[in-house]
Motif scaffolding. Structure first.
Motif, PDB file in Angstrom:
ATOM      1  N   LEU A   1       0.847  -1.192   0.000  1.00  0.00           N
ATOM      2  CA  LEU A   1       0.000   0.000   0.000  1.00  0.00           C
ATOM      3  C   LEU A   1       0.879   1.238   0.000  1.00  0.00           C
ATOM      4  O   LEU A   1       1.843   1.330   0.773  1.00  0.00           O
ATOM      5  CB  LEU A   1      -0.895   0.017   1.248  1.00  0.00           C
ATOM      6  N   VAL A   2       0.552   2.183  -0.872  1.00  0.00           N
ATOM      7  CA  VAL A   2       1.224   3.488  -0.909  1.00  0.00           C
ATOM      8  C   VAL A   2       0.174   4.563  -0.620  1.00  0.00           C
ATOM      9  O   VAL A   2      -0.842   4.650  -1.323  1.00  0.00           O
ATOM     10  CB  VAL A   2       1.880   3.750  -2.274  1.00  0.00           C
ATOM     11  N   LEU A   3       0.417   5.363   0.403  1.00  0.00           N
ATOM     12  CA  LEU A   3      -0.488   6.448   0.784  1.00  0.00           C
ATOM     13  C   LEU A   3       0.170   7.782   0.466  1.00  0.00           C
ATOM     14  O   LEU A   3       1.195   8.134   1.057  1.00  0.00           O
ATOM     15  CB  LEU A   3      -0.818   6.374   2.280  1.00  0.00           C
ATOM     16  N   GLU A   4      -0.388   8.509  -0.493  1.00  0.00           N
ATOM     17  CA  GLU A   4       0.158   9.803  -0.909  1.00  0.00           C
ATOM     18  C   GLU A   4      -0.799  10.919  -0.512  1.00  0.00           C
ATOM     19  O   GLU A   4      -2.005  10.846  -0.772  1.00  0.00           O
ATOM     20  CB  GLU A   4       0.385   9.817  -2.418  1.00  0.00           C
ATOM     21  N   CYS A   5      -0.242  11.970   0.083  1.00  0.00           N
ATOM     22  CA  CYS A   5      -1.049  13.088   0.571  1.00  0.00           C
ATOM     23  C   CYS A   5      -1.721  13.860  -0.570  1.00  0.00           C
ATOM     24  O   CYS A   5      -2.857  14.292  -0.457  1.00  0.00           O
ATOM     25  CB  CYS A   5      -0.168  14.013   1.393  1.00  0.00           C
ATOM     26  N   GLY A   6      -0.993  14.034  -1.685  1.00  0.00           N
ATOM     27  CA  GLY A   6      -1.487  14.863  -2.775  1.00  0.00           C
ATOM     28  C   GLY A   6      -2.322  14.097  -3.779  1.00  0.00           C
ATOM     29  O   GLY A   6      -2.633  12.915  -3.597  1.00  0.00           O
ATOM     30  N   PRO A   7      -2.689  14.746  -4.887  1.00  0.00           N
ATOM     31  CA  PRO A   7      -3.571  14.132  -5.882  1.00  0.00           C
ATOM     32  C   PRO A   7      -2.835  13.184  -6.826  1.00  0.00           C
ATOM     33  O   PRO A   7      -1.606  13.169  -6.901  1.00  0.00           O
ATOM     34  CB  PRO A   7      -4.113  15.342  -6.652  1.00  0.00           C
ATOM     35  N   THR A   8      -3.618  12.414  -7.564  1.00  0.00           N
ATOM     36  CA  THR A   8      -3.068  11.570  -8.612  1.00  0.00           C
ATOM     37  C   THR A   8      -2.526  12.435  -9.753  1.00  0.00           C
ATOM     38  O   THR A   8      -2.947  13.587  -9.924  1.00  0.00           O
ATOM     39  CB  THR A   8      -4.131  10.610  -9.154  1.00  0.00           C
ATOM     40  N   THR A   9      -1.610  11.873 -10.524  1.00  0.00           N
ATOM     41  CA  THR A   9      -1.060  12.594 -11.680  1.00  0.00           C
ATOM     42  C   THR A   9      -1.344  11.839 -12.985  1.00  0.00           C
ATOM     43  O   THR A   9      -0.920  12.284 -14.046  1.00  0.00           O
ATOM     44  CB  THR A   9       0.463  12.764 -11.520  1.00  0.00           C
ATOM     45  N   LYS A  10      -2.030  10.742 -12.903  1.00  0.00           N
ATOM     46  CA  LYS A  10      -2.196   9.848 -14.043  1.00  0.00           C
ATOM     47  C   LYS A  10      -2.861  10.535 -15.236  1.00  0.00           C
ATOM     48  O   LYS A  10      -3.951  11.096 -15.124  1.00  0.00           O
ATOM     49  CB  LYS A  10      -3.027   8.624 -13.637  1.00  0.00           C
ATOM     50  N   ASP A  11      -2.144  10.508 -16.367  1.00  0.00           N
ATOM     51  CA  ASP A  11      -2.631  10.994 -17.666  1.00  0.00           C
ATOM     52  C   ASP A  11      -2.990  12.480 -17.683  1.00  0.00           C
ATOM     53  O   ASP A  11      -3.692  12.941 -18.593  1.00  0.00           O
ATOM     54  CB  ASP A  11      -3.856  10.174 -18.120  1.00  0.00           C
ATOM     55  N   LYS A  12      -2.512  13.235 -16.721  1.00  0.00           N
ATOM     56  CA  LYS A  12      -2.780  14.675 -16.698  1.00  0.00           C
ATOM     57  C   LYS A  12      -1.686  15.404 -17.482  1.00  0.00           C
ATOM     58  O   LYS A  12      -0.492  15.217 -17.235  1.00  0.00           O
ATOM     59  CB  LYS A  12      -2.834  15.190 -15.261  1.00  0.00           C
ATOM     60  N   LYS A  13      -2.108  16.252 -18.400  1.00  0.00           N
ATOM     61  CA  LYS A  13      -1.140  16.925 -19.265  1.00  0.00           C
ATOM     62  C   LYS A  13      -0.110  17.733 -18.489  1.00  0.00           C
ATOM     63  O   LYS A  13       1.061  17.821 -18.889  1.00  0.00           O
ATOM     64  CB  LYS A  13      -1.864  17.842 -20.259  1.00  0.00           C
ATOM     65  N   GLU A  14      -0.533  18.326 -17.393  1.00  0.00           N
ATOM     66  CA  GLU A  14       0.408  19.154 -16.644  1.00  0.00           C
ATOM     67  C   GLU A  14       1.549  18.347 -16.045  1.00  0.00           C
ATOM     68  O   GLU A  14       2.556  18.914 -15.591  1.00  0.00           O
ATOM     69  CB  GLU A  14      -0.308  19.962 -15.562  1.00  0.00           C
ATOM     70  N   HIS A  15       1.418  17.022 -16.029  1.00  0.00           N
ATOM     71  CA  HIS A  15       2.486  16.155 -15.547  1.00  0.00           C
ATOM     72  C   HIS A  15       3.160  15.378 -16.680  1.00  0.00           C
ATOM     73  O   HIS A  15       4.085  14.602 -16.428  1.00  0.00           O
ATOM     74  CB  HIS A  15       1.943  15.171 -14.508  1.00  0.00           C
ATOM     75  N   ILE A  16       2.712  15.582 -17.883  1.00  0.00           N
ATOM     76  CA  ILE A  16       3.273  14.889 -19.049  1.00  0.00           C
ATOM     77  C   ILE A  16       3.993  15.881 -19.957  1.00  0.00           C
ATOM     78  O   ILE A  16       5.085  15.604 -20.453  1.00  0.00           O
ATOM     79  CB  ILE A  16       2.154  14.164 -19.827  1.00  0.00           C
ATOM     80  N   GLN A  17       3.389  17.052 -20.151  1.00  0.00           N
ATOM     81  CA  GLN A  17       3.997  18.086 -20.992  1.00  0.00           C
ATOM     82  C   GLN A  17       5.072  18.834 -20.191  1.00  0.00           C
ATOM     83  O   GLN A  17       4.762  19.466 -19.180  1.00  0.00           O
ATOM     84  CB  GLN A  17       2.949  19.085 -21.454  1.00  0.00           C
ATOM     85  N   PRO A  18       6.315  18.785 -20.621  1.00  0.00           N
ATOM     86  CA  PRO A  18       7.376  19.479 -19.872  1.00  0.00           C
ATOM     87  C   PRO A  18       7.116  20.964 -19.667  1.00  0.00           C
ATOM     88  O   PRO A  18       7.366  21.503 -18.583  1.00  0.00           O
ATOM     89  CB  PRO A  18       8.614  19.232 -20.736  1.00  0.00           C
ATOM     90  N   GLY A  19       6.604  21.643 -20.686  1.00  0.00           N
ATOM     91  CA  GLY A  19       6.438  23.088 -20.606  1.00  0.00           C
ATOM     92  C   GLY A  19       5.393  23.564 -19.622  1.00  0.00           C
ATOM     93  O   GLY A  19       5.265  24.776 -19.386  1.00  0.00           O
ATOM     94  N   MET A  20       4.669  22.641 -19.001  1.00  0.00           N
ATOM     95  CA  MET A  20       3.639  23.022 -18.027  1.00  0.00           C
ATOM     96  C   MET A  20       4.162  23.096 -16.596  1.00  0.00           C
ATOM     97  O   MET A  20       3.392  23.368 -15.670  1.00  0.00           O
ATOM     98  CB  MET A  20       2.490  22.006 -18.080  1.00  0.00           C
ATOM     99  N   TYR A  21       5.471  22.896 -16.416  1.00  0.00           N
ATOM    100  CA  TYR A  21       5.946  22.727 -15.040  1.00  0.00           C
ATOM    101  C   TYR A  21       5.765  23.958 -14.161  1.00  0.00           C
ATOM    102  O   TYR A  21       5.567  23.828 -12.944  1.00  0.00           O
ATOM    103  CB  TYR A  21       7.406  22.264 -15.026  1.00  0.00           C
ATOM    104  N   MET A  22       5.802  25.128 -14.736  1.00  0.00           N
ATOM    105  CA  MET A  22       5.626  26.325 -13.912  1.00  0.00           C
ATOM    106  C   MET A  22       4.211  26.451 -13.347  1.00  0.00           C
ATOM    107  O   MET A  22       3.988  27.162 -12.364  1.00  0.00           O
ATOM    108  CB  MET A  22       5.971  27.574 -14.719  1.00  0.00           C
ATOM    109  N   SER A  23       3.254  25.755 -13.942  1.00  0.00           N
ATOM    110  CA  SER A  23       1.884  25.823 -13.436  1.00  0.00           C
ATOM    111  C   SER A  23       1.777  25.280 -12.023  1.00  0.00           C
ATOM    112  O   SER A  23       0.861  25.652 -11.277  1.00  0.00           O
ATOM    113  CB  SER A  23       0.936  25.050 -14.366  1.00  0.00           C
ATOM    114  N   HIS A  24       2.715  24.414 -11.638  1.00  0.00           N
ATOM    115  CA  HIS A  24       2.662  23.817 -10.302  1.00  0.00           C
ATOM    116  C   HIS A  24       3.136  24.782  -9.218  1.00  0.00           C
ATOM    117  O   HIS A  24       2.945  24.511  -8.028  1.00  0.00           O
ATOM    118  CB  HIS A  24       3.495  22.537 -10.276  1.00  0.00           C
ATOM    119  N   LEU A  25       3.754  25.889  -9.631  1.00  0.00           N
ATOM    120  CA  LEU A  25       4.175  26.908  -8.676  1.00  0.00           C
ATOM    121  C   LEU A  25       3.190  28.069  -8.602  1.00  0.00           C
ATOM    122  O   LEU A  25       3.412  29.026  -7.864  1.00  0.00           O
ATOM    123  CB  LEU A  25       5.564  27.436  -9.056  1.00  0.00           C
TER     124      LEU A  25
END
Length: 611
Positions: free
Chosen positions: A39-63
């Motif tokens: 079992l893995v318990l992660e505090c934050g949300p899933t990232t599966k198939d989300k463009k903001e975690h696949i497209q490199p140029g979206m990384y600033m959106s997380h800040l």
């Protein structure tokens, strides 16, 4: 109210945290032991198939304000940083910082890894044992037959830009100019080979981005792409504490994160672990979980009204980061940068999305971190840095370790972190410089038994005069390169020191100076102005480590070389918090190696051999 996950009451192994190291170790173990439940318990949300975690140029959106994939920790104001309150954002999502970081491929020195064994007594944690794990994780698309690089791992490495390129050219100017004006610092194809040959050379920066223009995060490349029925990963689950009975870790208490699952009940739940509990909450998460579990320094636990289980004073101590400086330089308006994309200008965003969708190319397929120099002073340069630096040089033992740079320097095709509205109509680049081995130390502790309470955080940034001297030298080096770049159009004054009137260091050029032009001369007053500027401008490099150090208990250690928490059976820590000493790299690469090493260590203890 609804329950977001069906979590069984008992598993064989439980990971408290679902970041980089946890995703790697959990996946490797699930493949090795299909009969064991994990079992893995992660505090934050899933990232599966989300463009903001696949497209490199979206990384600033997380800040951006309101981001649910990062959490910002702010240290109290300190005169060491000009009276400012420095903030450090960290990843809070499945995959951790691998899912949101800048994707810079930058690996440590071999001596960094050897010190983990020789200096801190961690048998099996040395360059010879760890370099194969770096290789195991990667497919180095820039030359898979190159020594020390991998050819068949899950994470791909390229220069970014996808098959059609990114259009960013500042890296070539930086490498060409720098290698001509810096004596004995030539251009090279490789700047990440672990050894001395990667120091004092200019190189194009590889990226954790595939040649198809996709981010190489661990969630999509270790976890989501596999069907492992014995592995359960649950997002939005805050681990409150480890359940410890008679000195043995037997499970975890958790609750659902209402920032991720807003309709979930807020009751404390428990999951039992038959064999191991692995804390993997990161440098700024793991010490808090341990302290809420009664493991830590006695007075800290008493203030939080938490019963002491194990007196372990090293928990939460030794916080380190690479201290970053990003002065800005204006460039020709025809040059391409990342700024319009990061500002979300509709035309740029639309064009970048369309190009990425068509062939994986363009601005959306890169990060704008374009060139590098691992800078180490030559013997004849040491007098330039002054006596305060020499004390730092001697303390860190640089003289006998030629593979250790002092600074990492490189151009960013963006005006990083500048909110000045005038930059919206100008083009700028940052010449980023970070200190590879800060000797400043901070801490990260609980302030309450409440898992959502604001922690007690001290960054420790620039508490050593030698660090200031090193960054001052690096600023000058970067400035000389910048003002010779063909695209240079002047310094962006608000992001530079305020030199005294009449100073020879004041710059008025709006065009590049010749390669052979005299270098700037600085008075004591100029150096003081630089130092004041540094203290007011440095920031995090997002490279936090060291708060649950792997070293002897009597030296402030928290875990041993098998990652066992001192004083508790069946409890381990696996993430960057275990690093006993600093490393000269962007720390994602080391988090990967720690995850791979943890899988090997745990598999051996469980009676198997890691796949």
């Amino acid at each position: 109210m609804s329950i977001p996950h069906t979590i069984q009451p008992e598993y064989d192994l439980i990971f408290a945290g679902g970041g980089t190291a946890a995703c790697i170790a959990a996946t490797r173990l699930a493949e090795t032991f299909p009969e064991r439940t994990i079992l893995v318990l992660e505090c934050g949300p899933t990232t599966k198939d989300k463009k903001e975690h696949i497209q490199p140029g979206m990384y600033m959106s997380h800040l951006a304000p309101g981001s649910k994939t990062t959490v910002l920790h702010v240290a109290p104001p300190s005169e060491d940083v000009g009276g400012r309150a420095v903030g450090v954002p960290i990843g809070r999502c499945v995959g951790g910082s691998s899912s949101i970081n800048f994707m810079v491929y930058n690996r440590p020195a071999a001596s960094d890894l050897d010190e983990w064994e020789k200096t801190f007594g961690n048998e099996g944690w040395n360059a010879e044992k760890l370099i194969p794990l770096f290789q195991k994780s990667e497919t180095y698309e820039l030359g898979p037959d190159m020594p020390t690089h991998g050819s068949n791992g899950p994470l791909k490495v390229s220069y970014g830009g996808g098959p059609g390129g990114s259009g960013l050219g500042v890296w070539k100017e930086f490498v060409d100019v720098g290698s001509q004006i810096e004596v004995d610092r030539p251009a090279a194809h490789e700047g990440n080979g672990f050894y001395e040959g990667s120091v004092n050379v200019f190189f194009r920066t590889p990226k954790w981005i595939s040649s198809e223009g996709r981010r190489s995060d661990v969630a999509h490349h270790y976890l989501y792409n596999k069907n492992l029925p014995n592995l359960t990963v649950c997002d939005g689950c805050i681990v409150n504490r480890i359940v410890i009975k008679d000195g043995v870790a037997t499970g975890v208490e958790y609750l659902f994160n209402n920032q991720v699952h807003d309709s979930a009940p807020q009751t404390i739940l428990t999951a039992k672990a038959r064999e191991l509990v692995i804390v993997s909450g990161g440098t700024m998460g793991s010490p808090l979980i341990l302290e809420r579990s009664g493991i830590g320094r006695k007075d800290i636990l008493q203030r939080a009204d938490i019963p002491l289980v194990v007196d372990l004073p090293g928990v939460g101590e030794g916080y380190q980061d690479h201290i970053l400086l990003c002065p800005l330089y204006l460039i020709d308006s025809r040059e391409k940068t990342m700024d319009a994309l990061f500002r979300g200008e509709p035309a740029t965003l639309k064009a970048a999305q369309e190009q990425w969708e068509a062939d994986g190319s363009g601005l959306m397929s890169t990060n704008g971190v374009e060139g590098g120099l691992k800078l180490r002073p030559r013997l004849n340069e040491l007098p330039e840095l002054g006596p305060e630096f020499m004390e730092y040089w001697d303390t860190e033992g640089f003289a006998d370790k030629p593979d250790k740079p002092v600074l990492s320097v490189g151009p960013l095709a963006m005006g990083l972190n500048s909110s000045d509205p005038s930059l919206a109509s100008l083009k700028a680049v940052s010449i980023a410089t970070f200190l590879c081995y800060p000797i400043s130390r901070g801490h990260f502790h609980i302030s309450s038994s409440n898992p959502c309470a604001t922690p007690d955080f001290k960054s420790g940034f620039l508490s050593s005069p030698g660090e200031v001297a090193a960054l001052r030298w690096g600023y000058k080096k970067g400035r000389e390169i910048a003002r010779r770049l063909p695209s240079f159009r002047g310094s962006f004054e608000p992001a530079h020191p305020k030199y005294p009137q009449g100073s020879a260091a004041r710059e008025t050029e709006t065009q590049p100076v010749p390669l052979g032009a005299p270098k700037m001369e600085y008075s004591k007053e100029d150096d003081a102005a630089i130092d004041e500027f540094l203290r007011g401008a440095v920031q995090t490099a997002w490279h936090s480590l060291g708060t649950c150090a792997m070293k002897p208990r009597d030296q402030g250690g928290v875990v041993d070389n098998k990652l066992n928490v001192y004083g508790v059976k069946n409890l381990k820590v696996a993430d960057l918090s275990i690093a006993p000493g600093n490393v000269n790299c962007n720390t994602y690469s080391c988090a990967i190696a720690i995850g791979e090493k943890a899988a090997v260590v745990f598999a051996e203890e469980l009676g198997g051999v890691c796949v």
